[in-house]
Motif scaffolding. Sequence first.
Motif, mmCIF file in Angstrom:
data_model
loop_
_atom_site.group_PDB
_atom_site.id
_atom_site.type_symbol
_atom_site.label_atom_id
_atom_site.label_comp_id
_atom_site.label_asym_id
_atom_site.label_seq_id
_atom_site.Cartn_x
_atom_site.Cartn_y
_atom_site.Cartn_z
ATOM 1 N N HIS A 1 7.354 -40.623 -76.172
ATOM 2 C CA HIS A 1 6.420 -39.518 -75.969
ATOM 3 C C HIS A 1 5.173 -40.003 -75.232
ATOM 4 N N ILE A 2 4.984 -41.307 -75.199
ATOM 5 C CA ILE A 2 3.918 -41.895 -74.387
ATOM 6 C C ILE A 2 4.538 -42.277 -73.044
ATOM 7 N N ASP A 3 4.018 -41.693 -71.979
ATOM 8 C CA ASP A 3 4.640 -41.903 -70.668
ATOM 9 C C ASP A 3 4.469 -43.341 -70.187
ATOM 10 N N ILE A 4 3.250 -43.896 -70.331
ATOM 11 C CA ILE A 4 2.985 -45.249 -69.845
ATOM 12 C C ILE A 4 2.124 -45.986 -70.862
ATOM 13 N N ALA A 5 2.579 -47.165 -71.259
ATOM 14 C CA ALA A 5 1.794 -48.064 -72.110
ATOM 15 C C ALA A 5 1.262 -49.184 -71.227
ATOM 16 N N VAL A 6 -0.052 -49.312 -71.162
ATOM 17 C CA VAL A 6 -0.693 -50.298 -70.288
ATOM 18 C C VAL A 6 -1.142 -51.491 -71.119
ATOM 19 N N SER A 7 -0.760 -52.677 -70.689
ATOM 20 C CA SER A 7 -1.139 -53.918 -71.370
ATOM 21 C C SER A 7 -2.302 -54.578 -70.637
ATOM 22 N N PRO A 8 -3.463 -54.689 -71.274
ATOM 23 C CA PRO A 8 -4.584 -55.375 -70.619
ATOM 24 C C PRO A 8 -4.256 -56.816 -70.261
ATOM 25 N N SER A 9 -3.479 -57.479 -71.112
ATOM 26 C CA SER A 9 -3.178 -58.885 -70.855
ATOM 27 C C SER A 9 -2.339 -59.051 -69.590
ATOM 28 N N GLN A 10 -1.406 -58.120 -69.336
ATOM 29 C CA GLN A 10 -0.594 -58.232 -68.134
ATOM 30 C C GLN A 10 -1.431 -58.008 -66.879
ATOM 31 N N ALA A 11 -2.381 -57.070 -66.961
ATOM 32 C CA ALA A 11 -3.266 -56.846 -65.824
ATOM 33 C C ALA A 11 -4.117 -58.078 -65.550
ATOM 34 N N THR A 12 -4.598 -58.706 -66.618
ATOM 35 C CA THR A 12 -5.407 -59.920 -66.469
ATOM 36 C C THR A 12 -4.583 -61.066 -65.897
ATOM 37 N N MET A 13 -3.345 -61.216 -66.385
ATOM 38 C CA MET A 13 -2.499 -62.299 -65.907
ATOM 39 C C MET A 13 -2.179 -62.153 -64.425
ATOM 40 N N SER A 14 -2.006 -60.933 -63.970
ATOM 41 C CA SER A 14 -1.749 -60.735 -62.540
ATOM 42 C C SER A 14 -2.911 -61.259 -61.711
ATOM 43 N N GLU A 15 -4.123 -61.070 -62.208
ATOM 44 C CA GLU A 15 -5.305 -61.553 -61.502
ATOM 45 C C GLU A 15 -5.397 -63.074 -61.558
ATOM 46 N N LEU A 16 -4.952 -63.654 -62.656
ATOM 47 C CA LEU A 16 -5.090 -65.089 -62.867
ATOM 48 C C LEU A 16 -3.973 -65.901 -62.209
#
Length: 459
Positions: free
Chosen positions: A344-359
Motif C-alpha cells: 500500500h506504500i508505493d515507494i519506500a525511500v532509504s536515506p542510507s542508500q541515497a547517502t551511499m550513492s553519494e559516497l
Amino acid sequence: MKILIVGAGRVGTSVAENLVSEQNDITVIDQRPDRLAYLHERFDLRTVQGDGCQPSILKQAGADDADMLIACVEQDSANLVVCKLARQIFNVPRRIARIRSPEIPEMPELLGEDGFCIDSLISPERSVTTYLHSLIEFPEALQVVEFAEGRVSVVTVKVGPKSPLAGQSVRHMDAVFPDVNARLVDVQRNGQPVTQGAGGIITPGDEVLLVGDTRHARRAVRQLHEAEKSVRRVMIAGGGNIGMRLAGDLADEGYSVRIIERDQSRCEYLAAQLPSNVLVLHGNGTDEALLERENIDEMDTWLALTSDDEDNIMSSLLAKRLGARKVIALINRQAYGELMQGSHIDIAVSPSQATMSELLRHVRRGDVVAVHRLRQGKAEALEAVAHGDRSNSKVVGRRVSDIRLPRGAAIVTLVRGEEIIMAENDTLIESGDHVIVFVPTRSQMAKVEKLFQVSASFF
C-alpha cells in the motif's frame, strides 16, 4: 582499501555496513560502547572507543596508514576538526565529511588546504531531498537517478496493464522505443530477472530499468506505464530538515504544498522560513481527522518524512486508505523498506542508500564520476571516464561486444561531448567517453572497476 570511519550513528553504521561487505579494511571510532558492540558483533571490522577529535584516538585507530577517512559524527564541528587533524597530523590521502549545515558547502574557502582540509562533503538530507524531488517529477517511476550532470536518467518503473511493452518478448524490448533515445536494460519479476530465453515475455507488474537521454526519459516512461496526471498537490508529514527543504523547493516551482509538524515551536519556525504559499499545519500525520479535514483524498502525493519509521509507515498506510494517489515513506530500516515497498506504500525511500550513492564514487577505483545503488541496494550503475588508448586501457579502442564484462553487466550509454549514445555491440569506446555501466550485483563491481583502470604505461 583501509578506511577509517569516525562516528557510529545512523550514517556511520550504514557506511560501515555497506563498505565492509566489499572487502575493505574498516575501523570505526565512536564514544558509545553500545554502538561499537553492535557493529563488532555483526561485521568483520575493528572498533576503537573514544573521541575522534583526539589525535591519540586517531593514531590508535590506524590513521597513520589509512587510505580514506569518513567523518560522520552528528555535529558538523566535530567532522570539520577530524578532517583537519587527519590531513595535518596523519596525512590521510582522502577525507570526507558529513555536513548538515546548508551554509558550509557554499563557502569553499573553509574546505580547502587553508581551511579544514576536506576533499568532499556528503549530506544525507540533501541527497534524500534531491531524490524525493525526482520521484515527484516522474510520478510513474519507482526510482530515478541521474548521470552526466543530469543529462542521462536511469528510471525504474512498473509495467502497467495497458503498456505497449506488456506481452512483448524481452529479446525485442528495444523496439518499443523507435523514436526515443533510450533503452531497456533489465526486467525483474518478483525480485528475479526475466531472461531473454523462450519464456522471456514481459507482463504487467514487471519492473523494468530504463536508461536514456533525460530529455526523452519522460516519454519513454509513459510508454511503459499509463500516464498519470501531473503532480501539483503535495502533503508532507514531518517538518525536519528534509521536509523543510523539499517543501521550499516544491513551493518555488509552483506546487501546492502542505506540511504537517507535531512540534509547535518547529511549526512557527517553518512558517517563518518557508514561502508564504506553503501551508504549515500543527498536528500528527497519523491523525485521521486532520487528514480528512485537509482533503487528503485530493492530494497527488503524500510523503512521510519524520525520523520515526513506524510513524512514517502508519501515516502512509492511512493516507493511502483515505485516498492519496501516491504515497512515499522515508524508512531507515532496510527490512521495513523491503517489506513495505510496492504494497500500500508505493515507494519506500532509504536515506542510507541515497547517502551511499553519494559516497561510493569516492570509494570506487578508476576515474568514477558517479555511482548509484539500484533495487534496494542490490544492483549498481556507475559512470566512469575511459582514459588512455588500446595499449594501456581495457576499454578504449574496443567495441562494446569485445569488453569482458561480468555476467549480466552491460555498458548502456556513452556520453561523448554533447552527444548521448545508446551503446550497441559494435559501438567503439573512445578516450574521454563517459561510460555508464549497469551491474546487477554489487559483488561484480570490482571487476568492472578494473576495466577502467589504465596500466602503468599510461603515466
